[in-house]
Design a protein around this motif. Structure first.
Motif, short mmCIF file in Angstrom:
data_model
loop_
_atom_site.label_atom_id
_atom_site.label_comp_id
_atom_site.label_asym_id
_atom_site.label_seq_id
_atom_site.Cartn_x
_atom_site.Cartn_y
_atom_site.Cartn_z
N VAL A 111 -38.65 -11.83 -41.47
CA VAL A 111 -39.69 -10.93 -41.94
C VAL A 111 -39.96 -9.84 -40.90
O VAL A 111 -40.12 -8.66 -41.23
N GLU A 112 -39.99 -10.23 -39.61
CA GLU A 112 -40.20 -9.24 -38.55
C GLU A 112 -39.07 -8.23 -38.53
O GLU A 112 -39.29 -7.02 -38.34
N VAL A 113 -37.84 -8.69 -38.69
CA VAL A 113 -36.70 -7.77 -38.72
C VAL A 113 -36.81 -6.83 -39.92
O VAL A 113 -36.57 -5.62 -39.82
N PHE A 114 -37.19 -7.37 -41.08
CA PHE A 114 -37.35 -6.56 -42.29
C PHE A 114 -38.41 -5.48 -42.06
O PHE A 114 -38.20 -4.30 -42.41
N ARG A 115 -39.52 -5.85 -41.45
CA ARG A 115 -40.58 -4.87 -41.17
C ARG A 115 -40.09 -3.82 -40.19
O ARG A 115 -40.43 -2.63 -40.31
N ALA A 116 -39.32 -4.24 -39.20
CA ALA A 116 -38.81 -3.29 -38.22
C ALA A 116 -37.80 -2.33 -38.84
O ALA A 116 -37.74 -1.15 -38.46
N LEU A 117 -36.99 -2.82 -39.79
CA LEU A 117 -36.06 -1.93 -40.50
C LEU A 117 -36.83 -0.85 -41.26
O LEU A 117 -36.44 0.33 -41.25
N ILE A 118 -37.94 -1.25 -41.90
CA ILE A 118 -38.75 -0.27 -42.63
C ILE A 118 -39.40 0.70 -41.65
O ILE A 118 -39.44 1.92 -41.90
N GLY A 172 -38.98 -0.23 -60.81
CA GLY A 172 -38.26 -0.71 -59.63
C GLY A 172 -38.56 0.14 -58.41
O GLY A 172 -38.74 -0.39 -57.29
N MET A 173 -38.65 1.45 -58.59
CA MET A 173 -38.97 2.35 -57.48
C MET A 173 -40.38 2.08 -56.94
O MET A 173 -40.60 2.10 -55.73
N MET A 174 -41.31 1.80 -57.83
CA MET A 174 -42.69 1.53 -57.40
C MET A 174 -42.80 0.19 -56.68
O MET A 174 -43.58 0.04 -55.74
N VAL A 175 -42.03 -0.81 -57.11
CA VAL A 175 -42.00 -2.08 -56.37
C VAL A 175 -41.43 -1.85 -54.97
O VAL A 175 -41.94 -2.37 -53.98
N GLY A 176 -40.37 -1.03 -54.88
CA GLY A 176 -39.84 -0.68 -53.58
C GLY A 176 -40.86 0.05 -52.73
O GLY A 176 -40.97 -0.19 -51.52
N LYS A 177 -41.64 0.95 -53.33
CA LYS A 177 -42.68 1.67 -52.60
C LYS A 177 -43.74 0.71 -52.06
O LYS A 177 -44.21 0.86 -50.92
N ALA A 178 -44.12 -0.29 -52.86
CA ALA A 178 -45.09 -1.29 -52.39
C ALA A 178 -44.55 -2.05 -51.18
O ALA A 178 -45.26 -2.26 -50.19
N MET A 179 -43.29 -2.46 -51.24
CA MET A 179 -42.68 -3.15 -50.11
C MET A 179 -42.60 -2.23 -48.89
O MET A 179 -42.83 -2.64 -47.76
N TYR A 180 -42.29 -0.97 -49.14
CA TYR A 180 -42.16 0.02 -48.06
C TYR A 180 -43.49 0.24 -47.35
O TYR A 180 -43.52 0.46 -46.14
N GLU A 181 -44.57 0.17 -48.10
CA GLU A 181 -45.91 0.38 -47.53
C GLU A 181 -46.53 -0.92 -47.01
O GLU A 181 -47.67 -0.91 -46.56
N GLY A 182 -45.80 -2.03 -47.09
CA GLY A 182 -46.32 -3.29 -46.59
C GLY A 182 -47.36 -3.92 -47.49
O GLY A 182 -48.13 -4.78 -47.04
N MET A 183 -47.40 -3.52 -48.77
CA MET A 183 -48.36 -4.09 -49.71
C MET A 183 -47.81 -5.38 -50.31
O MET A 183 -46.60 -5.54 -50.46
N GLN A 197 -33.57 3.01 -54.28
CA GLN A 197 -33.88 4.33 -53.77
C GLN A 197 -34.91 4.28 -52.65
O GLN A 197 -35.08 5.25 -51.91
N VAL A 198 -35.61 3.16 -52.53
CA VAL A 198 -36.63 3.01 -51.49
C VAL A 198 -36.22 1.95 -50.47
O VAL A 198 -36.27 2.18 -49.26
N ILE A 199 -35.81 0.79 -50.95
CA ILE A 199 -35.40 -0.32 -50.09
C ILE A 199 -33.91 -0.58 -50.33
O ILE A 199 -33.54 -0.96 -51.44
N PRO A 200 -33.04 -0.37 -49.33
CA PRO A 200 -31.63 -0.70 -49.54
C PRO A 200 -31.47 -2.14 -50.03
O PRO A 200 -32.03 -3.06 -49.45
N LEU A 201 -30.72 -2.33 -51.11
CA LEU A 201 -30.61 -3.65 -51.71
C LEU A 201 -29.98 -4.66 -50.76
O LEU A 201 -30.23 -5.86 -50.88
N SER A 202 -29.19 -4.19 -49.79
CA SER A 202 -28.59 -5.12 -48.82
C SER A 202 -29.66 -5.80 -47.98
O SER A 202 -29.46 -6.92 -47.52
N TRP A 203 -30.81 -5.14 -47.79
CA TRP A 203 -31.88 -5.76 -47.01
C TRP A 203 -32.44 -7.00 -47.72
O TRP A 203 -32.95 -7.91 -47.06
N LEU A 204 -32.37 -7.02 -49.05
CA LEU A 204 -32.92 -8.15 -49.79
C LEU A 204 -32.15 -9.44 -49.51
O LEU A 204 -32.68 -10.54 -49.70
#
Length: 497
Positions: free
Chosen positions: A109-116, A225-236, A347-354
């Protein structure tokens, strides 16, 4: 007779790559020898910068250059704790690429947050997107404004709301309105009544069978899907339990036969019965086709070329079972819907990160999974006070007493009222930024208000941009409970603030 088809070291390769490097000072042979030594006789590992940013630098370097090792940059911040560990950022990067689930979930999770965080640093010059939307038609208006935004959606959204009368709601967007907007758009899009998504018996969500045939269906799926990525991108965190077979599709993996049981229990049982059928399969009258219903119209789909002329027999029934299961999970309209959603998310979160997470873990990253109950002790431990309040103040004590008496639904509503998000940050309130604050709103009241007579009549309000609850100094717990419940369930948007 068993024949070796692979190199003898193939199965050790990911581990060797993850445990050797320039910082180890030894090659593959010497490293293997060290691994065979008893723990007490091994040389101590070096002091290592094991922070998430250092791991990300190593991970990005490996992805971009394909190098097997490199020197990690020196001079991290004071918050980057150096720990004596058997791995380094370089080695953890190798392990994340080869076998991510060997790394503990909190570290991933820390690595994921740092990637963002690294991605935000490289996109900090993207211009702000401003939009005005009406709450009564939120999904349609949001889609009209943002459907073509693409990766620019990573920018800050500056949202202005219009109320039912078409008037601008009170409230300036410094982050809180954006969070409220994102969560409400996602909630509307995933509402099964809208038709884009359906729910399993366990309440887990996946694209509906008719979604791509709806008016603007593929575009809406991509937008959600883009809005879910935006939520993840903003740490929501959003209350969004996704079905595991749907998450597998997002990760680029293929759901298998056993995953069909969660999607459609009846079809799954029928196929299991066919696999175990003792009689003559030809008597069942099956062929390699299936019927697909599209808004009441039935269409025949051939699973193989000329499938309508190919009967199911005992010899080919396993192929038929596999093809039917694969069609329901990965093909047809559901497959197209999942692909559209993944295109927007990517378009927001590279799928490879998942792929850093299992389906269950990814549900926790997105919305806390099933563990939605707020940890009030953790919340209280990381709450700050301002305006004259302290943890010892009488209204503060009343607040925590009332909050313990709230239902789970009311606690989530309170958190959404203050922060625009109904879930606590992943990892606890320690990661809420800004921290949860209770601010004093001094209001006069009679001296006897603690036991009788009129109490403070003002409603609590919130500054969602700063995660601040503006709490009047109520004298009685009954009054505080009544006013809090009215405020958090009033549906008045930002008018109360």
């Amino acid at each position: 007779m068993r024949r070796p088809f692979c190199a003898p070291s193939m199965w050790l390769a990911p581990y060797i790559a993850a445990t050797e490097g320039e910082d180890s000072g030894c090659g593959t042979g010497q490293m293997t020898s060290l691994l065979l030594l008893p723990f007490g006789t091994r040389p101590p590992p070096p002091i290592t910068d094991f922070s998430a940013p250092a791991v990300v630098r190593a991970l990005v370097n490996r992805i971009n250059t394909g190098e097997s090792s490199y020197e990690v940059e020196e001079g991290g911040t004071s918050s980057q704790q150096a720990v004596r560990s058997g791995v380094s950022p370089n080695k953890l990067a190798s392990l994340l690429l080869a076998a991510p689930h060997c790394v503990p979930f909190p570290q991933r999770v820390e690595v994921f947050r740092a990637l963002i965080a690294a991605d935000k640093y490289h996109n900090n010059n993207v211009p702000v997107i401003r939009l005005t939307v009406n709450r009564s038609s939120l999904l349609g208006e949001a889609y009209g404004h943002l459907a073509q935004a693409g990766p620019a959606i990573k920018a800050r959204l500056e949202v202005t709301y219009l109320n039912a009368q078409g008037l601008q709601e009170a409230g300036l967007d410094y982050g809180g309105l954006m969070k409220d907007f994102i969560e409400d758009v996602i909630h509307d899009g995933f509402n099964p009544d809208y038709g884009l998504f359906a729910a399993t018996r366990e309440g887990q969500l996946h694209p509906g069978s008719q979604a791509v045939h709806m008016d603007q269906g593929p575009g809406l799926l991509e937008f959600i899907g883009m809005m879910v990525g935006k939520a993840m991108y903003e740490g929501m965190l959003v209350d969004l339990p996704l079905a595991p077979f749907f998450i597998l599709r997002l990760q680029g993996r293929r759901p298998l036969f056993d995953d069909l049981q969660m999607l459609d229990e009846e079809i799954y049982r029928s196929l299991v019965t066919l696999k175990q059928y003792e009689g003559n399969c030809a008597d069942l009258g099956l062929d390699f086709t299936i019927e697909e219903e599209i808004f009441g119209r039935r269409e025949v789909v051939e699973l193989v070329a000329d499938g309508a002329r190919l009967p199911v027999t005992k010899a080919n029934r396993l192929q038929y079972v596999a093809l039917v299961a694969d069609w329901y999970l990965n093909g047809g309209t559901r497959g197209a819907a999942a692909s559209a959603f993944a295109q927007g998310l990517g378009q927001v979160i590279p799928l490879s990160w998942l792929s850093l997470f299992s389906p269950k873990e990814l549900n926790e990253v997105i919305g806390g999974g099933t563990a939605g109950e707020l940890d009030l002790d953790d919340m209280r431990r990381h709450t700050r006070y301002s305006g004259g309040y302290s943890e010892a103040s009488s209204p503060v004590k009343l607040f925590w007493k009332v909050l313990h008496q709230f239902s789970s639904r009311d606690r989530a509503a309170l958190l959404k009222f203050v922060t625009s998000c109904s879930r606590a940050p992943l990892g606890g309130f320690e990661y809420m930024n800004p921290p949860f604050v209770i601010h004093k709103v001094p209001c006069p009241a009679p001296l006897m208000a603690t036991i009788a007579g009129p109490d403070v009549d003002r409603l609590p309000s919130a500054s969602t941009c700063y995660n601040t609850l503006k709490l009047p100094n109520f004298r009685r717990a009954s009054t505080m409970r009544e006013k809090l419940l009215y405020a958090i369930h009033s549906g008045a948007g930002f008018e109360l603030s």
